[in-house]
Design an enzyme around this catalytic site. Structure first.
Site: not given
Length: 757
Positions: A360, A601, A625, A672
């Protein structure tokens, strides 16, 4: 040998400075191996030479005087070969070099092992003996182990600035982490520690001794009172020997015991929490070194006493931290609340010892545009308070005690970056169009409302990835359907009529929910992404219904499924999405069925692109990933950071294949991951034919500026050239050189300095 090694390591860890640590090592190793000489030579990379820094057995006057060039003598050979050299007769070796001032001519047997830290040679540890014999394999193994311990001590000494005092030259300490948020900053370190975590307390200079001592007295008295109350409460329920422990602990906290030691450290200049940590650590080590098992276990009790006193100090100490104008905030694990405590205008950079680019704190840092490095595991943060640091969020590097040349270099980079970024505002409202009129939409990745505001200011054309896990991570329970609907509605309204791609809940791996723990030995290959939500349809259905309800009247929602590995998972997820859609319609809400896509991914998905594309409306690559799984490299692990490279030939070939296969089925293909926000990489992605790039808002204008300065034709030529190369570093360098020649050096920041663009 194991017990001896443990004892030496503990003594070295407690040494006040590097020279003391070196002296302890040469003395203790000489005793442990029962040999006549033990010496340490440190390597100065700037001077390219070794200097004798500590010895037991050779002439002490040679310390700091005896020097060898990088390839000179047996010491130089150990460093060059990066492996031990074990000789019965040292003088018989062709590289033997006699140093007169050391008085080593009477010693024949020689064993030297390299001291290496993160592939960098720091020095050589040597033992010598008069007898002509080879040291046996156990002795060699012991010395190798000892050198590994010494490597960390030297690296920490470099970081804290104590090394240059000894060798008369300041050495810049370089620490590798992982990029958390791009950009470069220079500032003063402020170390913050979580509540009652003794191990995370930094050393800090004490400016008001009287105030620190008063705070300490209050804390000690509070803990003593608390323990007396506990002892009285349990007096009738504990055996006499257990009850007696309370008396022992109370005496330990007395002003004539631990209390006095801590106060003496405060009077010597350390603040109360730092002095407490030092004293507790010393006593813990003493207990842990005892032979009696019962006494060794008492180390745990001493730690507990230390935590209690620290918690009390923190509770009574109301003085707020003073933040300098250019604050680099450091913590063992940064939290959002720590960031919130610093005035935004003073926060220049962030460094977290733990954590990843998906934590976060990193997400928030990217939203705020603060250069951040995560996972700098080797940084001795206890010693960093008030030191000058360089935070390179582009490469995931932290420099402590930077040299004047490095500082000037980065200051120029920061200034150039500032001027360049301010100039980019002029293209905010312009489309991303190449010089030969090829249009490439630029979208953004979001997760917080702060992302949204920055994204719209920079002319984002849509959201390629809305991280729905962020609202889950900010709570202590699963958000309700109504709460989720409200959050999603804000995003959809803010970007309307632009499309917003919402990724279904993606937890697991390095993204944990405190109220939904997932304990696994190998979390990245475990229960995460679509696997979790398919196993918990009640979570998935609530989330999808909330998304659909939030889109009423806007119709700009797109749903994306993460971590897909098979067609079956997609079909099962689609069944649930259609079920949720039917349930929302039955409530009388006019909701259109949104487009549904999948994230590519993992390698399994790469080879099923056409089959997956036949069942969904769009494809999007999660390059972070995908790179991680293709290369079998944990992208959050700084120890293998050099192996994680988005320009690896296998990654580029996979990206090209995905685009081609997706287009064969008539589907749009976006990307992305962090690669999309790299202006250098964006040129290759343009040439590959991606239909959309989605990135952090911080990088959007840089990417737009770069793509508006090149033609599609030239981008394809560059792509064709690099696809013939077989080395990721060479690919990156070749690509940067090509872009420099196109006049795009400004977007490459620090990396462009390799070329005279």
């Amino acid at each position: 040998m194991l017990n001896t090694l443990r004892t030496i390591v503990q003594e070295v860890s407690a040494a006040p400075d590097l020279q003391a640590a070196l002296n302890i090592i040469v003395q203790r190793v000489r005793e442990a191996m029962e040999t006549e000489v033990c010496s340490v030579y440190l390597y100065d990379a700037e001077q390219t030479r070794y200097t004798l820094m500590a010895t037991e057995g050779l002439n002490k006057k040679a310390v700091g005087v005896a020097r060898l060039s990088q390839s000179e003598g047996l010491i130089g050979q150990v460093g060059l070969r990066e492996e031990p050299i074990n000789l019965k007769e040292a003088s018989s070796h062709p590289k033997y070099r006699y140093i007169k001032e050391t008085g080593e001519e009477k010693f024949h047997a020689f064993l030297g092992v390299p001291i290496i830290h993160h592939r960098m040679i720091l020095g050589v540890l040597v033992v010598q003996q008069k007898d002509q014999r080879r040291f046996d394999e156990h002795e060699e193994a012991f010395l190798v182990t000892m050198s590994a311990q010494l490597a960390g001590v030297i690296a920490h000494a470099e970081a804290t600035g104590s090394l240059h005092v000894t060798v008369n030259t300041q050495k810049t300490a370089r620490f590798q982490g992982t990029p958390g948020a791009t950009g470069v900053s220079i500032g003063e370190a402020v170390v913050v520690a979580p509540v009652a975590d003794l191990g995370a307390v930094p050393d800090r200079t004490c400016h008001d001794v009287k105030k620190e001592l008063e705070s300490l007295d209050l804390a000690l008295e509070a803990v003593r009172s608390e323990m007396k109350a506990t002892a009285d409460k349990l007096s009738g329920h504990l055996p006499a020997e257990e009850q007696a422990l309370f008396d022992v602990y109370l005496r330990m906290l007395d002003d004539n015991a631990l209390g006095l030691e801590i106060k003496n450290r405060v009077k010597q200049g350390n603040w109360a929490p730092g002095a407490l940590r030092q004293v507790i650590d010393e006593h813990v080590r003493n207990f842990e070194m005892m032979d009696d098992a019962y006494m060794r276990e008492r180390a745990v009790d001493v730690k507990d006493l230390g935590r209690r006193v620290l918690a009390s100090i923190q509770q009574h100490d109301q003085e707020s931290i003073t933040y300098p104008d250019q604050t680099v905030l450091i913590s063992e694990e940064l939290t959002a609340s720590m960031l919130a405590d610093v005035p935004r205008e003073k926060l220049a950079g962030l460094v977290s010892i733990q954590g990843s680019s998906n934590s976060h704190a990193a997400i928030l840092a990217r939203a705020l545009g603060i250069p951040t490095v995560m996972g700098a595991v080797d940084l001795p943060y206890h010693k960093m308070s008030s030191k000058q640091l360089i935070v390179d969020g582009n490469l995931g590097l932290v420099y402590a005690s930077p040299s004047r040349e490095l500082l000037e270099h980065y200051q120029a980079v920061v200034e150039e970056e500032k001027e360049f970024t301010e100039g980019l505002e002029a293209i905010s409202d312009l489309p991303c169009v190449t010089l030969d009129e090829h249009r490439l939409p630029l979208w953004v990745n979001t997760g917080l409302m702060t992302d949204t505001v920055r994204s719209l200011d920079r002319g984002a054309e849509g959201v390629g990835l809305y991280r729905t896990e962020v609202p889950f991570m900010l709570r202590e329970r699963f958000p309700s359907e109504a709460e989720q609907e409200k959050i999603y509605r804000q995003q959809l309204e803010a970007f309307s009529p632009r499309p917003v791609t919402m990724r279904t809940l993606d937890v697991g791996g390095d993204k944990a929910l405190s109220y939904f723990p997932i304990e696994e030995d190998n979390p990245f290959l475990g229960w995460r992404g679509i696997r979790v939500t398919l196993d918990h349809p009640e979570i998935f259905l609530v989330q999808v219904r909330a998304m659909l309800k939030a889109s009423v009247g806007l119709d700009n929602l797109r749903i994306m499924l993460p971590m897909v590995t098979s067609v079956f998972e997609v079909e099962e997820a689609l069944h649930l999405i259609h079920r949720a859609h039917g349930e929302v319609l039955s409530e009388g809400l006019p909701v259109m069925m949104p487009p549904v896509g999948v994230m590519i991914e993992v390698p399994a998905a790469v080879y099923q692109v056409r089959e997956l594309a036949q069942r969904v409306d769009f494809l999007s690559i999660g390059s972070n990933d995908l790179t991680q799984y293709l290369l079998a490299v944990d992208r959050n692990n700084p120890r293998v950071a050099d192996l994680y490279h988005s320009f690896h030939p296998a990654v580029l070939q996979a990206l090209r294949k995905i685009v081609e296969d997706g287009h064969k089925e008539g589907r749009t293909v976006g990307i992305c991951g962090e690669m999309a926000g790299d202006p250098v990489a964006s040129v290759l992605l343009l040439a590959m034919g991606f239909d959309m790039l989605s990135m952090s808002a911080t990088n959007l204008l840089k990417v737009k500026w770069a793509l508006r300065k090149i033609t599609m034709e030239r981008a394809k030529e560059i792509l064709d050239d690099v696809m013939t190369l077989d080395n990721s570093q060479v690919i990156r360098s070749s690509l940067e050189l090509a872009l420099c020649r196109e006049g795009l050096g400004k977007v490459m920041g620090i990396k462009s300095k390799r070329f005279s663009c």
